[in-house]
Design a protein around this motif. Structure first.
Motif, PDB file in Angstrom:
ATOM      1  N   ASP A  35       3.762  11.169  -1.837  1.00 25.27           N
ATOM      2  CA  ASP A  35       2.548  10.387  -1.592  1.00 25.27           C
ATOM      3  C   ASP A  35       1.435  11.045  -2.391  1.00 25.27           C
ATOM      4  OD1 ASP A  35       0.129   9.411  -0.689  1.00 25.27           O
ATOM      5  OD2 ASP A  35       0.551   9.678   1.433  1.00 25.27           O
ATOM      6  N   HIS A  78      -7.977  -2.761  -8.488  1.00 27.13           N
ATOM      7  CA  HIS A  78      -7.415  -1.450  -8.806  1.00 27.13           C
ATOM      8  C   HIS A  78      -7.258  -1.265 -10.311  1.00 27.13           C
ATOM      9  CE1 HIS A  78      -5.685  -0.270  -4.653  1.00 27.13           C
ATOM     10  NE2 HIS A  78      -6.565  -1.233  -4.481  1.00 27.13           N
ATOM     11  N   SER A 125      -6.800   3.246  -4.367  1.00 28.16           N
ATOM     12  CA  SER A 125      -7.558   2.938  -3.146  1.00 28.16           C
ATOM     13  C   SER A 125      -8.416   4.091  -2.669  1.00 28.16           C
ATOM     14  CB  SER A 125      -6.615   2.476  -2.030  1.00 28.16           C
ATOM     15  OG  SER A 125      -5.753   3.515  -1.636  1.00 28.16           O
ATOM     16  N   ILE A 165      -1.557   9.563  -3.297  1.00 26.45           N
ATOM     17  CA  ILE A 165      -2.695   8.651  -3.238  1.00 26.45           C
ATOM     18  C   ILE A 165      -4.020   9.336  -3.540  1.00 26.45           C
ATOM     19  CG2 ILE A 165      -3.132   8.922  -0.751  1.00 26.45           C
ATOM     20  CD1 ILE A 165      -3.611   5.872  -0.651  1.00 26.45           C
ATOM     21  N   LEU A 174       4.389   7.459  -4.979  1.00 29.55           N
ATOM     22  CA  LEU A 174       3.510   6.341  -4.643  1.00 29.55           C
ATOM     23  C   LEU A 174       2.101   6.705  -5.051  1.00 29.55           C
ATOM     24  CD1 LEU A 174       4.943   3.947  -3.213  1.00 29.55           C
ATOM     25  CD2 LEU A 174       5.982   6.125  -2.529  1.00 29.55           C
ATOM     26  N   MET A 175       1.476   5.836  -5.845  1.00 29.42           N
ATOM     27  CA  MET A 175       0.097   6.049  -6.285  1.00 29.42           C
ATOM     28  C   MET A 175      -0.717   4.784  -6.087  1.00 29.42           C
ATOM     29  SD  MET A 175       0.256   8.333  -9.780  1.00 29.42           S
ATOM     30  CE  MET A 175       0.887  10.009  -9.775  1.00 29.42           C
ATOM     31  N   SER A 176      -2.040   4.961  -6.029  1.00 30.98           N
ATOM     32  CA  SER A 176      -2.951   3.839  -5.810  1.00 30.98           C
ATOM     33  C   SER A 176      -4.351   4.258  -6.213  1.00 30.98           C
ATOM     34  CB  SER A 176      -2.931   3.425  -4.334  1.00 30.98           C
ATOM     35  OG  SER A 176      -3.909   2.429  -4.071  1.00 30.98           O
ATOM     36  N   LYS A 186      -5.699  -4.039  -0.648  1.00 30.68           N
ATOM     37  CA  LYS A 186      -4.420  -3.333  -0.576  1.00 30.68           C
ATOM     38  C   LYS A 186      -3.510  -3.618  -1.765  1.00 30.68           C
ATOM     39  CE  LYS A 186      -3.982  -2.425   4.348  1.00 30.68           C
ATOM     40  NZ  LYS A 186      -3.815  -0.982   4.145  1.00 30.68           N
ATOM     41  N   ALA A 245      -0.584  -0.920  -4.284  1.00 31.98           N
ATOM     42  CA  ALA A 245      -0.144   0.404  -4.716  1.00 31.98           C
ATOM     43  C   ALA A 245       1.057   0.223  -5.630  1.00 31.98           C
ATOM     44  CB  ALA A 245       0.210   1.287  -3.516  1.00 31.98           C
ATOM     45  N   ASP A 256       0.864  -1.179   0.000  1.00 31.12           N
ATOM     46  CA  ASP A 256       0.000   0.000   0.000  1.00 31.12           C
ATOM     47  C   ASP A 256       0.901   1.228   0.000  1.00 31.12           C
ATOM     48  OD1 ASP A 256       0.815   0.475   2.669  1.00 31.12           O
ATOM     49  OD2 ASP A 256      -0.978  -0.446   3.512  1.00 31.12           O
ATOM     50  N   VAL A 257       0.306   2.404  -0.031  1.00 26.16           N
ATOM     51  CA  VAL A 257       1.119   3.605  -0.204  1.00 26.16           C
ATOM     52  C   VAL A 257       2.062   3.829   0.969  1.00 26.16           C
ATOM     53  CG1 VAL A 257       0.987   6.128  -0.232  1.00 26.16           C
ATOM     54  CG2 VAL A 257      -0.318   4.799  -1.880  1.00 26.16           C
TER      55      VAL A 257
END
Length: 391
Positions: free
Chosen positions: A208, A282, A240, A210, A236-238, A249, A251, A102-103
């Motif tokens: 970050d 995702h 979520s 996100i 960091l991307m996601s 979970k 990322a 995750d992130v």
């Protein structure tokens, strides 16, 4: 950057679909931490059904028994395609990505690559509390460069960078973009200035990002790695936050061209942490869930206007500046005279759960964070209860 009109999706507003009784059947943290008479507007979960593209993808995987280990680059490719269409950014290179659980765990791994115990990590408070918890658990030192009226203070940032590298230690800058809790969307000019400062002082940037899918109205998200001078940065991307998938979970860590070597040093076992089913979810969100996202953004835009109106009518002493991103509202309650933690009063006397501002660092005292990712009925009732708590 590309602008996508939120109103054009044809999807119903996801925030207006589920009743409170239906939501209370959920067993996640948001709905199980407090008694049923409390309205939970705190932790980052939205009161929405999932996008049907996500439901279909996960259901198909379960029917197939496709619940093994993650493989391939479909997630990274879906994000690259989304970034190109949504933000006009064609620089997300799939070969410079790595899947992480995750992130925040990805942030930890990136900081391990760039710093060592005792080194400094710079943050911009008030900021997401796990920045403090995770960094300090890694035996790194936190240095604060507080926001100035909700925006990056480049002078404070430069001073923090200068101090961080004095003595020869390594340093990193943990950038929250868009910013949590203020909803500030950093401009291309601000981010370019950040990149220039980071290069000048040898500070490595970990962004970050996100909340990047959750930019409202006409504000445009600028990926940090897209600005000049950010080649040695990491992001960091996601999906979520944008599609409400925190329990699934997965990322992606993304390296600029000058950080590819560091990303390649990430331990192979880190990629074992993400869920294969989460990766499927995702990927489906990014590929096929954009109409749902646009309907959500239109609903969030309406909610931030509603919250401003309700506060002006019922709690005019509360200062609220609607942010351009996220589903979070940063409330300045200092004029109410409730002390450093107004969320405690709103919970005990109003039965509304908000996030205390204190864990967000400098600038958090006297503030509370409200999650407006809910229905207009719940949001209106929450403000009514908060006002009643002061009588």
């Amino acid at each position: 950057m590309t602008r996508i009109p939120h109103e054009s999706s044809g999807e119903p507003n996801p925030l207006q679909v589920l009743t409170l009784d239906r939501l209370r059947q959920r067993t996640s943290m948001k709905w199980r931490t407090y008694p049923e008479d409390v309205l939970p507007l705190w932790v980052a979960e939205m009161d929405v059904p999932l996008a049907q593209s996500v439901v279909r993808a996960v259901t198909d995987a379960l029917h197939l028994g496709d619940t093994g280990y993650p493989a391939g680059t479909a997630y990274a490719q879906a994000l690259a395609d989304f970034a190109g269409k949504r933000w006009g950014w064609d620089g997300l290179a799939v070969e410079r990505t790595a899947i992480v659980p995750d992130v925040m765990l990805g942030v930890v791994e990136m900081l391990k690559l760039l710093t060592g115990p005792g080194d400094t990590v710079v943050v911009n408070p008030p900021v997401y509390p796990p920045f403090y918890l995770f960094v300090e658990h890694m035996e790194r030192r936190i240095a604060e460069a507080p926001l100035a009226d909700g925006r990056l203070d480049l002078d404070a940032l430069e001073e923090s960078f200068r101090r961080a590298v004095t003595g020869g230690g390594r340093a990193a800058y943990l950038l929250c973009s868009p910013h949590n809790p203020t909803g500030t969307v950093h401009t291309a000019a601000e981010l370019s200035a950040v990149a220039a400062l980071a290069e000048r002082y040898g500070v490595r940037v970990v962004a970050d990002e996100i909340h990047s899918p959750l930019v409202l109205g006409d504000a445009g998200f600028v990926p940090y790695l897209s600005v000049p001078g950010a080649e040695r940065g990491l992001s960091l991307m996601s999906a979520s936050k944008g599609w409400n998938l925190p329990g699934l979970k997965a990322a992606l860590a993304i390296a600029g061209p000058g950080a590819a070597a560091e990303l390649e040093r990430m331990p192979e076992e880190v990629g074992h942490g993400p869920s294969h089913v989460a990766v499927i979810a995702h990927t489906a969100a990014l590929r096929d869930g954009v109409p749902w996202l646009d309907a959500l953004l239109a609903g969030l835009d309406a909610n931030r206007r509603l919250l401003a109106d309700q506060l002006a009518e019922h709690l005019p002493a509360v200062r609220y500046r609607p942010g351009d991103a996220t589903y979070l509202a940063w409330l300045d309650c200092r004029a109410l005279g409730l002390g450093d933690d107004p969320a405690d009063v709103f919970l005990s006397d109003g039965r509304v759960a908000l996030s205390s501002g204190l864990p967000f660092g400098t600038g958090g005292a006297g503030h509370a964070r409200l999650n407006l990712g809910t229905s207009q009925e719940v949001l209106t009732e929450a403000v009514r209860r908060m006002a009643a708590a002061l009588r």
